[in-house]
Design a protein around this motif. Structure first.
Motif, PDB file in Angstrom:
ATOM      1  N   VAL A  14       0.832  -1.205   0.000  1.00 18.95           N
ATOM      2  CA  VAL A  14       0.000   0.000   0.000  1.00 18.95           C
ATOM      3  C   VAL A  14       0.865   1.253   0.000  1.00 18.95           C
ATOM      4  CG1 VAL A  14      -1.717   1.315   1.294  1.00 18.95           C
ATOM      5  CG2 VAL A  14      -1.947  -1.160   1.085  1.00 18.95           C
ATOM      6  N   GLY A  15       1.848   1.303   0.878  1.00 18.81           N
ATOM      7  CA  GLY A  15       2.701   2.480   0.950  1.00 18.81           C
ATOM      8  C   GLY A  15       3.471   2.732  -0.338  1.00 18.81           C
ATOM      9  N   GLU A  16       3.961   1.659  -0.951  1.00 22.21           N
ATOM     10  CA  GLU A  16       4.682   1.818  -2.218  1.00 22.21           C
ATOM     11  C   GLU A  16       3.765   2.394  -3.292  1.00 22.21           C
ATOM     12  OE1 GLU A  16       7.475  -0.847  -5.229  1.00 22.21           O
ATOM     13  OE2 GLU A  16       5.682  -1.757  -4.335  1.00 22.21           O
ATOM     14  N   GLY A  17       2.525   1.893  -3.340  1.00 25.03           N
ATOM     15  CA  GLY A  17       1.579   2.389  -4.333  1.00 25.03           C
ATOM     16  C   GLY A  17       1.193   3.834  -4.110  1.00 25.03           C
ATOM     17  N   VAL A  18       0.995   4.215  -2.850  1.00 25.37           N
ATOM     18  CA  VAL A  18       0.663   5.603  -2.521  1.00 25.37           C
ATOM     19  C   VAL A  18       1.847   6.512  -2.827  1.00 25.37           C
ATOM     20  CG1 VAL A  18       0.125   7.178  -0.616  1.00 25.37           C
ATOM     21  CG2 VAL A  18      -1.085   4.988  -0.817  1.00 25.37           C
ATOM     22  N   LEU A  19       3.049   6.071  -2.501  1.00 24.50           N
ATOM     23  CA  LEU A  19       4.246   6.844  -2.844  1.00 24.50           C
ATOM     24  C   LEU A  19       4.347   7.039  -4.345  1.00 24.50           C
ATOM     25  CD1 LEU A  19       7.002   8.153  -2.270  1.00 24.50           C
ATOM     26  CD2 LEU A  19       7.981   5.837  -2.248  1.00 24.50           C
ATOM     27  N   HIS A  20       4.076   6.001  -5.100  1.00 25.42           N
ATOM     28  CA  HIS A  20       4.126   6.091  -6.568  1.00 25.42           C
ATOM     29  C   HIS A  20       3.181   7.174  -7.077  1.00 25.42           C
ATOM     30  CE1 HIS A  20       4.502   4.674 -10.720  1.00 25.42           C
ATOM     31  NE2 HIS A  20       3.182   4.704 -10.799  1.00 25.42           N
ATOM     32  N   GLU A  21       1.957   7.217  -6.539  1.00 27.63           N
ATOM     33  CA  GLU A  21       1.000   8.242  -6.963  1.00 27.63           C
ATOM     34  C   GLU A  21       1.479   9.638  -6.587  1.00 27.63           C
ATOM     35  OE1 GLU A  21      -1.470   7.587  -8.972  1.00 27.63           O
ATOM     36  OE2 GLU A  21      -0.886   5.476  -8.864  1.00 27.63           O
ATOM     37  N   CYS A  22       2.085   9.774  -5.419  1.00 22.36           N
ATOM     38  CA  CYS A  22       2.608  11.078  -4.994  1.00 22.36           C
ATOM     39  C   CYS A  22       3.708  11.570  -5.932  1.00 22.36           C
ATOM     40  CB  CYS A  22       3.150  10.993  -3.569  1.00 22.36           C
ATOM     41  SG  CYS A  22       1.900  10.818  -2.292  1.00 22.36           S
ATOM     42  N   LEU A  23       4.591  10.667  -6.316  1.00 25.10           N
ATOM     43  CA  LEU A  23       5.710  11.066  -7.172  1.00 25.10           C
ATOM     44  C   LEU A  23       5.247  11.421  -8.578  1.00 25.10           C
ATOM     45  CD1 LEU A  23       8.419   8.467  -6.064  1.00 25.10           C
ATOM     46  CD2 LEU A  23       8.158  10.852  -5.315  1.00 25.10           C
ATOM     47  N   GLN A  24       4.103  10.857  -8.996  1.00 21.78           N
ATOM     48  CA  GLN A  24       3.562  11.159 -10.326  1.00 21.78           C
ATOM     49  C   GLN A  24       2.664  12.395 -10.334  1.00 21.78           C
ATOM     50  OE1 GLN A  24       4.637   9.200 -12.947  1.00 21.78           O
ATOM     51  NE2 GLN A  24       5.853   8.269 -11.327  1.00 21.78           N
ATOM     52  N   SER A  25       2.264  12.855  -9.156  1.00 23.76           N
ATOM     53  CA  SER A  25       1.255  13.916  -9.057  1.00 23.76           C
ATOM     54  C   SER A  25       1.869  15.310  -9.146  1.00 23.76           C
ATOM     55  CB  SER A  25       0.501  13.777  -7.733  1.00 23.76           C
ATOM     56  OG  SER A  25      -0.372  14.869  -7.542  1.00 23.76           O
ATOM     57  N   HIS A  26       1.233  16.163  -9.940  1.00 26.07           N
ATOM     58  CA  HIS A  26       1.663  17.561 -10.033  1.00 26.07           C
ATOM     59  C   HIS A  26       1.286  18.341  -8.777  1.00 26.07           C
ATOM     60  CE1 HIS A  26       2.904  17.090 -14.163  1.00 26.07           C
ATOM     61  NE2 HIS A  26       1.701  16.654 -14.515  1.00 26.07           N
ATOM     62  N   GLU A  27       0.303  17.833  -8.023  1.00 18.34           N
ATOM     63  CA  GLU A  27      -0.125  18.513  -6.802  1.00 18.34           C
ATOM     64  C   GLU A  27       0.857  18.305  -5.650  1.00 18.34           C
ATOM     65  OE1 GLU A  27      -2.340  16.697  -8.604  1.00 18.34           O
ATOM     66  OE2 GLU A  27      -3.463  18.409  -9.403  1.00 18.34           O
ATOM     67  N   VAL A  28       1.694  17.292  -5.750  1.00 19.52           N
ATOM     68  CA  VAL A  28       2.642  16.973  -4.676  1.00 19.52           C
ATOM     69  C   VAL A  28       4.009  17.543  -5.037  1.00 19.52           C
ATOM     70  CG1 VAL A  28       3.777  15.141  -3.369  1.00 19.52           C
ATOM     71  CG2 VAL A  28       1.376  14.887  -4.058  1.00 19.52           C
ATOM     72  N   GLU A  29       4.463  18.475  -4.217  1.00 19.65           N
ATOM     73  CA  GLU A  29       5.721  19.176  -4.486  1.00 19.65           C
ATOM     74  C   GLU A  29       6.935  18.408  -3.976  1.00 19.65           C
ATOM     75  OE1 GLU A  29       7.213  23.765  -4.199  1.00 19.65           O
ATOM     76  OE2 GLU A  29       6.015  22.985  -2.539  1.00 19.65           O
ATOM     77  N   ARG A  30       6.796  17.798  -2.793  1.00 25.64           N
ATOM     78  CA  ARG A  30       7.908  17.031  -2.239  1.00 25.64           C
ATOM     79  C   ARG A  30       7.357  15.943  -1.329  1.00 25.64           C
ATOM     80  NH1 ARG A  30      10.326  19.763   2.965  1.00 25.64           N
ATOM     81  NH2 ARG A  30       8.580  21.041   3.667  1.00 25.64           N
ATOM     82  N   VAL A  31       8.142  14.874  -1.182  1.00 21.28           N
ATOM     83  CA  VAL A  31       7.721  13.725  -0.401  1.00 21.28           C
ATOM     84  C   VAL A  31       8.857  13.304   0.528  1.00 21.28           C
ATOM     85  CG1 VAL A  31       6.857  11.356  -0.454  1.00 21.28           C
ATOM     86  CG2 VAL A  31       6.321  12.916  -2.344  1.00 21.28           C
ATOM     87  N   HIS A  43      13.989   9.625  -6.593  1.00 16.56           N
ATOM     88  CA  HIS A  43      13.218  10.591  -7.387  1.00 16.56           C
ATOM     89  C   HIS A  43      13.634  11.986  -6.944  1.00 16.56           C
ATOM     90  CE1 HIS A  43       9.722  12.811  -8.957  1.00 16.56           C
ATOM     91  NE2 HIS A  43       9.524  11.776  -9.748  1.00 16.56           N
ATOM     92  N   PRO A  44      13.642  12.958  -7.864  1.00 21.28           N
ATOM     93  CA  PRO A  44      14.098  14.314  -7.503  1.00 21.28           C
ATOM     94  C   PRO A  44      13.332  14.954  -6.343  1.00 21.28           C
ATOM     95  CG  PRO A  44      13.999  14.090  -9.881  1.00 21.28           C
ATOM     96  CD  PRO A  44      13.389  12.837  -9.313  1.00 21.28           C
ATOM     97  N   LYS A  45      12.046  14.628  -6.175  1.00 29.15           N
ATOM     98  CA  LYS A  45      11.291  15.266  -5.088  1.00 29.15           C
ATOM     99  C   LYS A  45      11.141  14.361  -3.861  1.00 29.15           C
ATOM    100  CE  LYS A  45       6.690  14.418  -7.179  1.00 29.15           C
ATOM    101  NZ  LYS A  45       5.479  15.113  -7.700  1.00 29.15           N
ATOM    102  N   LEU A  46      11.926  13.280  -3.816  1.00 34.14           N
ATOM    103  CA  LEU A  46      11.830  12.323  -2.718  1.00 34.14           C
ATOM    104  C   LEU A  46      13.026  12.423  -1.779  1.00 34.14           C
ATOM    105  CD1 LEU A  46      10.559   9.829  -1.334  1.00 34.14           C
ATOM    106  CD2 LEU A  46      11.855   8.413  -2.940  1.00 34.14           C
TER     107      LEU A  46
END
Length: 223
Positions: A14-31, A43-46
């Protein structure tokens, strides 16, 4: 608004999948990923913090401020565990992390992955459901901007990711029929991640989200 997100449990499905969506999302600036072992994603924003004990966050507290969302995906199965042991790794750990984060980030939106049939009364026969119910109830009492309880059923994995439960390979072919015949019980991991992002962005009124609510929120719709 752009999101700065903390994700826990990224070494699980679950966490890996949610992280994947965050890294693909334009709404998420950094993780920021908070793990007990490396997740293996770059990933550049991770940013990743590997920390051995979630029961003691003092050594890393300074790195946990400045975030406006937390997607808490860390969890264990209750199979073979006593109630005391399960409570320690479910309720105690989660509440310690959440209490620390709300103190450092009072405007944060906190989303917590629980499970279908979680017991909000805390009095039912199912041990795991009682513990999850108490965790939900007490999380919603914390002074976050908002706290959301996500109760998924069957979660269809995202193709190409690595941390898929072994038994899923025997079940994925059933997903189209399951979704069609029992839409209240099945959703995709992508929908779960997208719904978390939309909850943090839009702050809907509904706090406990069952499968149909999560699927609807994944499209950006509320109510």
């Amino acid at each position: 608004m752009r999101l700065s997100v903390i994700v826990t449990g990224a070494t699980g499905m679950v966490g890996e999948g949610v992280l994947h969506e965050c890294l693909q999302s334009h709404e998420v600036e950094r993780v920021l990923v908070l793990n007990r072992k490396p997740c293996g994603v770059q990933h550049p924003k991770l940013t990743e913090i590997v920390h051995s004990s979630f029961h003691d966050l003092k050594p890393i507290e300074q790195q946990l401020s400045g975030y406006n969302a937390c997607f808490f995906c860390l969890g264990v199965s209750s199979v073979g565990m006593t109630e005391a042991a399960y409570r320690q790794v479910t309720y105690d750990l989660t509440m310690h992390v959440a209490s620390t984060l709300v103190r450092l980030n009072p405007d944060m939106v906190f989303t917590y992955v629980t499970g279908m049939h979680t017991d909000s009364t805390e009095k039912g026969k199912s041990m795991w459901a009682r513990v999850k119910g108490k965790t939900e109830n007490d999380l919603m009492k914390l002074p976050f901007n908002a706290a959301y309880m996500f109760r998924p059923g069957y979660i269809h994995p995202t193709p190409g990711l690595h941390n898929v439960h072994k038994y899923y390979k025997y079940m994925t072919w059933l997903y189209p029929a399951l979704r069609r015949l029992f839409p209240k019980y099945a959703l995709t991991l992508r929908e779960l991640g997208q719904a978390m992002i939309h909850a943090a962005m839009d702050v809907p009124d509904q706090r406990i989200l069952e499968v149909p609510d999560i699927v609807r929120l994944a499209t950006g719709k509320q109510g």
